[in-house]
Motif scaffolding. Structure first.
Motif, short mmCIF file in Angstrom:
data_model
loop_
_atom_site.label_atom_id
_atom_site.label_comp_id
_atom_site.label_asym_id
_atom_site.label_seq_id
_atom_site.Cartn_x
_atom_site.Cartn_y
_atom_site.Cartn_z
N ASP A 194 -92.33 -52.83 87.17
CA ASP A 194 -91.37 -52.17 88.05
C ASP A 194 -90.66 -51.08 87.27
O ASP A 194 -90.13 -51.33 86.16
N VAL A 195 -90.63 -49.89 87.82
CA VAL A 195 -90.04 -48.74 87.14
C VAL A 195 -89.10 -48.02 88.09
O VAL A 195 -89.43 -47.84 89.28
N SER A 196 -87.91 -47.60 87.59
CA SER A 196 -86.98 -46.80 88.38
C SER A 196 -87.24 -45.33 88.09
O SER A 196 -87.16 -44.89 86.93
N LEU A 197 -87.55 -44.58 89.13
CA LEU A 197 -87.87 -43.17 88.99
C LEU A 197 -86.84 -42.33 89.74
O LEU A 197 -86.20 -42.81 90.69
N PRO A 198 -86.63 -41.06 89.35
CA PRO A 198 -85.65 -40.21 90.02
C PRO A 198 -85.94 -40.07 91.51
O PRO A 198 -87.11 -39.96 91.91
N ALA A 199 -84.86 -40.08 92.30
CA ALA A 199 -85.03 -40.02 93.75
C ALA A 199 -85.62 -38.69 94.20
O ALA A 199 -86.24 -38.60 95.27
N ASP A 200 -85.41 -37.64 93.41
CA ASP A 200 -85.91 -36.33 93.81
C ASP A 200 -87.31 -36.05 93.25
O ASP A 200 -87.74 -34.91 93.14
N LEU A 201 -87.98 -37.13 92.89
CA LEU A 201 -89.30 -36.94 92.29
C LEU A 201 -90.24 -36.22 93.25
O LEU A 201 -90.16 -36.37 94.47
N HIS A 202 -91.10 -35.40 92.64
CA HIS A 202 -92.20 -34.81 93.38
C HIS A 202 -93.46 -35.62 92.99
O HIS A 202 -93.34 -36.71 92.45
N ASP A 203 -94.59 -35.08 93.28
CA ASP A 203 -95.81 -35.85 93.02
C ASP A 203 -95.84 -36.30 91.55
O ASP A 203 -95.72 -35.49 90.64
N VAL A 204 -96.05 -37.62 91.37
CA VAL A 204 -96.10 -38.20 90.03
C VAL A 204 -97.54 -38.60 89.73
O VAL A 204 -98.16 -39.34 90.49
N ALA A 205 -98.08 -38.10 88.63
CA ALA A 205 -99.44 -38.43 88.23
C ALA A 205 -99.40 -39.58 87.22
O ALA A 205 -98.51 -39.63 86.37
N TYR A 206 -100.35 -40.48 87.31
CA TYR A 206 -100.40 -41.60 86.39
C TYR A 206 -101.80 -42.20 86.36
O TYR A 206 -102.64 -41.92 87.23
N LYS A 207 -102.02 -43.00 85.34
CA LYS A 207 -103.27 -43.75 85.21
C LYS A 207 -102.96 -45.09 84.57
O LYS A 207 -101.90 -45.27 83.95
N TYR A 208 -103.93 -46.00 84.71
CA TYR A 208 -103.82 -47.29 84.02
C TYR A 208 -104.67 -47.25 82.76
O TYR A 208 -105.70 -46.57 82.69
N ILE A 209 -104.19 -47.97 81.75
CA ILE A 209 -104.84 -48.00 80.44
C ILE A 209 -105.29 -49.43 80.15
O ILE A 209 -104.54 -50.38 80.40
N LEU A 210 -106.49 -49.57 79.63
CA LEU A 210 -106.99 -50.89 79.24
C LEU A 210 -106.90 -51.02 77.73
O LEU A 210 -107.45 -50.20 76.98
N GLU A 211 -106.16 -52.03 77.29
CA GLU A 211 -105.97 -52.25 75.85
C GLU A 211 -106.80 -53.45 75.41
O GLU A 211 -106.72 -54.53 75.98
N SER A 212 -107.57 -53.24 74.37
CA SER A 212 -108.36 -54.33 73.80
C SER A 212 -107.93 -54.54 72.36
O SER A 212 -107.52 -53.61 71.68
N GLY A 213 -108.02 -55.76 71.87
CA GLY A 213 -107.70 -56.05 70.47
C GLY A 213 -106.21 -56.07 70.22
O GLY A 213 -105.41 -56.43 71.08
N GLU A 214 -105.85 -55.65 69.02
CA GLU A 214 -104.44 -55.72 68.60
C GLU A 214 -103.61 -54.72 69.39
O GLU A 214 -104.10 -53.72 69.90
N GLN A 215 -102.30 -54.98 69.45
CA GLN A 215 -101.36 -54.13 70.16
C GLN A 215 -101.50 -52.68 69.68
O GLN A 215 -101.45 -52.39 68.49
N GLY A 216 -101.68 -51.77 70.63
CA GLY A 216 -101.72 -50.36 70.30
C GLY A 216 -103.07 -49.84 69.88
O GLY A 216 -103.22 -48.64 69.66
N SER A 217 -104.06 -50.69 69.74
CA SER A 217 -105.39 -50.22 69.33
C SER A 217 -106.37 -50.40 70.47
O SER A 217 -106.21 -51.27 71.30
#
Length: 985
Positions: A194-217
């Motif tokens: 859950d994320v709080s975003l600005p009310a006046d936001l316009h189109d927001v681009a995003y993607k999901y990331i798949l993490e394998s192994g140790e944190q951050g790698s």
């Protein structure tokens, strides 16, 4: 209800429609004292203008979302859901094949990690709810599923705003894994943040990331264009707080999961300890082989009891005596002793049995399965084991549980087996007063007590007889009333099948557990029919059309069509019972299998129904498939024929016999045949009165006509060199003449008709006037290509969903080869049922050409180079070399001459091409895999064929010529298969 629709461009440039609907949440929901209000479960369906269901999300979809209850009245919650396409790649992974087998360890680890993180995740979720509670913000709950899992994977969120990491992979947001139920209802869970975003936001681009192994790698973004949060919610902000649930469906992997497997009947397996045929215990060795080679699934033929005739004809695995009972031939005799224990038994008794088993094993160690001798040998030993262990069974908790759980099918099955012994045959229609099974009849047979007050119907639940079955094994049991002389021996006869079925169940269940632990799924086979002399037809006769047989229309492999001999279903009667028998059948099947193949899935749209020869004395005579028609079907009506000026219906429905036709079939015997069987009417002939009902007469071996015709022939002026061959020729000719009709009368209506399949090629049709040929052609084409589609689609939409409900999440595949109506592929896709593709049998040769285009196979199919109904690669190659050359040129994109013998590199190239297809599964017969090693190709190639569909009485006796133990030691074949499969994975 829907109040609008939006359109957006998808990843492929196509417009994606987004349907909008609104709902209100009652104010009383805020008085519960909870921090949020849960909406659901719910799912989406597509309906037509009359609100009739067209298609829907899979039955296991149970959507929910939480609304924070600290929101002001009038606040807006916007939920953006993504349609779960039943035929989409992720939905395949929701089946038991993946949740219980392929991803089993990863999912268990994921759920365990979630339980350990539950407390911190709960706190994080609570912080998320509090965060952004004030000020001009919009709370967005991002939700995505990841069903293509490996151990230790996590999903993260990354986007174009600072709050979303500003496209810096190192700053991607952690997501928490939430489960909506137990492992059965929600095996994968949903990744949320859950994320709080600005009310006046316009189109927001995003993607999901798949993490394998140790944190951050090992962080990998999903494929495709950026996802967009469009910002339409800005318009709602003045109404109050805005909460957005962004349900994004599934993580978009670069490549969907694909696997490979092997197909082999259990009876074809060979191990060092198996007796006469493969056994359930041998599956453990095959599972080890699959694990070593990287295979994910073993596909079997039906394993149900087929002991209808008690001879080699029962080798046909698709005509069941019972759809619940397992076949006694698959029992491991030594395993029975191992499972039952040796305590309290004389060593000499056990030693004698072990020696007897070994004698049988050596005697039956043949190139092929000797069905009758194998079954006889196993029955002899099993009966001895039964008498040794019978009293022990009564105190065995697992045995008692099996009988109680299985009584609904085991009670009538065991009773049927006993009556089969008493009467000497399985034709229950000739069992006198016992021809119809009722609850009271079966109970009386089991208990020996004639309880006049227990008068149940045939369909009453036999499950209540579990305790009565257990009492059969009670050494101290006393009947409430004296047993009749007739009923006393039945107790032993009924108890014996219970003993055998328990050990079959135990041995197969052990194989299932071993398969799951080794990541190999078991795929079963659901026959389209049951034998007319089966337990099912005895108990539920009203659910079957006993005066008809199921079959298939003519095709490339069977020019006269097929008649399988079992009755067709009475869908109307089954519908009244809410398809309870089907649900029980599939629920039972799910105990042993993670996936299953629906044999001849077209039968659930329409069946090819052939008239039955079910009159007395002719029950085993099968009429040709050419005399069949579709059911259900919209027939040609008399009024339609009238509208075209066709009034002489008999001319079209009766064989049109001319002297030219007789000479074509009988040569010099034409006049003799005409004199004996026919009489002349005008310029054509008709059958004499005694041959007016020849639906069985000429198909019956050595029919009554033979003797009198031979006498007549000997008294004629015609000389015959080979009398037996002449009679056979006459019989074949008469059968051909009987099929020389244009229309077939509908059995249910004298004013309805069906065009005979291929009628435009008949002598009868060609003798019609041109205008009538044109009229019949119109009716023929309309009947086969236009008229039936809606009827068949409706029939399947009423039956197939019921199968899926009873399937317990098994992966469902349909055998959809042959003449495929337009409605079949779309209906299967809508229901998420996998299709089957065999390159040599393209589903539409007018589009694909002589061979199916492997590169164009969809994901939602099983690709196979061959199957049990066609020749394996090696046999086909050497039998049809000219066609094989064309396939080779097609695979290599150039004209070339391959070797006439199907050498290992040829097989490898064909398997490699299939593995490279987009199909989710590539399953090849074990014969094809073994042909990768020349050491296993010394046997005649044609001997590896399992079935010949055009032969109604084929002996199913193929058996491997190498033991599974030897295969497990053969590193060359293991490496060859593993290398091929690893490229697909």
């Amino acid at each position: 209800g829907v109040d609008g629709v939006d359109g957006d461009d998808g990843d492929d440039g196509k417009v994606e429609l987004a349907w909008r609907a609104r709902m209100s949440v009652p104010a009383e929901a805020g008085k519960s004292g909870r921090s949020h209000y849960t909406v659901g479960p719910y799912r989406y369906i597509v309906v037509d203008q009359k609100v009739r269901r067209i298609r829907g999300e899979p039955h296991w979809v149970e959507r929910t979302f939480d609304i924070p209850l600290d929101m002001e009245d009038g606040s807006v919650v916007c939920v953006h859901d993504t349609w779960q396409d039943p035929s989409g790649p992720p939905c395949v992974l929701r089946s038991a094949m993946f949740t219980k087998v392929v991803f089993r360890d990863a999912l268990r680890s994921r759920r365990k990690s979630r339980e350990l993180e539950a407390e911190s995740n709960a706190k994080a979720a609570e912080d998320d709810r509090k965060d952004g509670g004030e000020g001009n913000t919009i709370k967005v709950s991002f939700r995505v599923k990841n069903w293509q899992v490996n151990l230790g994977q996590r999903v993260l969120l990354l986007g174009s705003l600072p709050k979303l990491g500003n496209w810096d992979v190192e700053k991607a947001l952690d997501m928490r894994l939430e489960f909506n139920g137990d492992a059965g209802s929600d095996p994968y869970g949903t990744w949320c943040v859950d994320v709080s975003l600005p009310a006046d936001l316009h189109d927001v681009a995003y993607k999901y990331i798949l993490e394998s192994g140790e944190q951050g790698s090992g962080r990998m973004p999903e494929k495709g264009n950026n996802r967009l949060l469009l910002g339409h919610e800005r318009k709602q902000f003045e109404l109050g707080k805005v909460f957005v649930v962004q349900e994004d469906g599934h993580f978009r992997h670069d490549n969907p999961w694909k696997g490979a497997g092997v197909a082999i009947p259990v009876f074809s397996l060979r191990s060092e300890g198996s007796v006469g045929c493969g056994e359930f215990k041998d599956l453990l060795l095959l599972i080890k082989f699959c694990r070593l080679t990287g295979m994910s699934v073993i596909q079997l033929l039906p394993v149900n009891d087929t002991s209808v005739h008690d001879n080699w004809m029962d080798s046909y695995p698709y005509s069941s005596l019972s759809v619940f009972a397992l076949h006694p031939m698959y029992i491991s005799l030594n395993q029975v002793i191992e499972d039952s224990g040796k305590e309290g038994l004389r060593d000499q008794d056990l030693q004698n049995i072990h020696e007897e088993v070994e004698r049988h094993r050596k005697a039956l160690d043949k190139d092929t399965v000797d069905y009758e001798c194998t079954l006889k040998a196993k029955e002899e030993v099993c009966k001895k084991l039964f008498h040794l262990y019978k009293e022990r069974c009564y105190c065995d908790p697992s045995f008692r549980k099996f009988l109680e759980d299985s009584a609904f099918w085991l009670a009538p099955y065991a009773t049927f087996c006993a009556m089969k012994v008493v009467f000497g045959h399985s034709d229950h229609t000739n069992w006198g007063s016992l021809k119809d099974a009722t609850y009271s009849t079966v109970k009386r047979m089991i208990t020996g007590v004639d309880d006049r007050h227990c008068a149940g119907s045939a369909n009453e639940d036999f499950g209540g007889l579990g305790k009565d079955l257990i009492e059969l094994f009670n050494p101290n049991a006393q009947s409430k009333e004296p047993q009749s002389t007739f009923l006393a021996p039945l107790k032993e006869l009924i108890a014996y099948p219970c003993f055998v079925q328990f050990h079959l169940h135990t041995q197969l269940s052990s194989a299932v557990s071993f398969a799951e632990a080794n990541g190999v799924a078991l795929k079963g086979d659901l026959p389209i029919g049951v034998d007319k002399n089966s337990v099912e037809c005895w108990v539920r006769r009203e659910c079957f059309r006993m005066d008809s047989c199921a079959g298939a229309p003519p095709d490339y492999y069977s020019t006269e069509g097929q008649n399988w001999g079992f009755p067709t279903y009475n869908w109307e009667a089954m519908r009244k019972e809410n398809f309870s028998w089907w649900k029980q059948r599939l629920h039972h099947m799910a105990k042993y299998f993670h996936a299953y193949r629906i044999d001849h899935i077209l039968g659930f749209f329409r069946i090819w129904e052939v008239p039955s020869s079910n009159d007395e004395g002719n029950s085993n005579v099968l009429l040709p498939g050419l005399l069949g028609c579709f059911r259900p079907a919209v027939p040609i009506t008399r009024s339609e024929l009238d509208s075209k000026g066709i009034w002489d219906i008999d001319r079209l429905c009766k064989p049109f016999i001319t002297m030219d036709l007789l000479e074509e079939h009988f040569d010099d015997l034409a006049a003799v045949v005409a004199d004996f069987f026919l009489f002349k009417r005008y310029d054509y002939y008709e059958f004499k009165e005694e041959y007016l009902k020849p639906n069985v007469l000429f198909w019956k071996e050595k029919g009554k006509w033979c003797g009198t015709f031979v006498s007549f022939l000997q008294g004629s002026q015609v000389s015959v060199d080979d009398l037996e061959r002449t009679v056979a020729k006459v019989g074949e000719g008469l059968k051909a003449i009987i099929q020389n009709v244009v229309l077939l009368r509908d059995k249910g209506s004298k004013d309805s008709f069906h065009p005979r399949f291929g009628c435009k090629e008949t002598h009868s049709f060609k003798a019609l006037e041109t205008w009538m040929q044109e009229a019949i052609t119109f009716f023929h084409d309309d009947y086969f290509f236009n008229k039936q589609d809606d009827t068949w689609r409706r029939n399947a939409s009423e039956t197939l969903p019921e199968l899926l409900l009873g399937s317990k999440d098994m992966l469902v595949c349909g055998e959809d080869l042959g003449l495929i109506p337009k409605c079949v592929p779309s209906t299967m896709n809508d229901l998420g049922i996998l299709g089957l593709r065999i390159q040599r049998m393209p589903s539409d040769s007018s589009v694909e050409g002589e061979f199916g285009d492997l590169s164009n196979y969809p994901y939602h199919v099983v690709a196979s180079p061959s199957c049990h109904d066609v020749l394996p690669i090696r046999a086909w190659w050497e039998k049809d070399y000219e066609r094989a050359k064309r396939l080779w040129s097609s695979l290599n994109k150039q004209d070339c001459s391959p070797p006439t013998k199907c050498e290992p590199h040829v097989v490898s190239r064909i398997l490699e091409a299939h593995l490279a297809s987009n199909a989710v599964l590539m399953i090849a017969p074990l014969q094809d895999w073994l042909a990768l090693n020349a050491a296993y190709t010394t046997r005649e190639a044609l001997e590896e064929r399992i079935n010949i569909p055009s032969t109604s009485k084929h002996y199913w006796c193929y058996r491997l010529h190498v033991t599974l133990e030897k295969l497990l030691l053969d590193q060359k074949i293991i490496r060859s298969i593993k290398d091929l499969i690893s490229n697909r994975s």
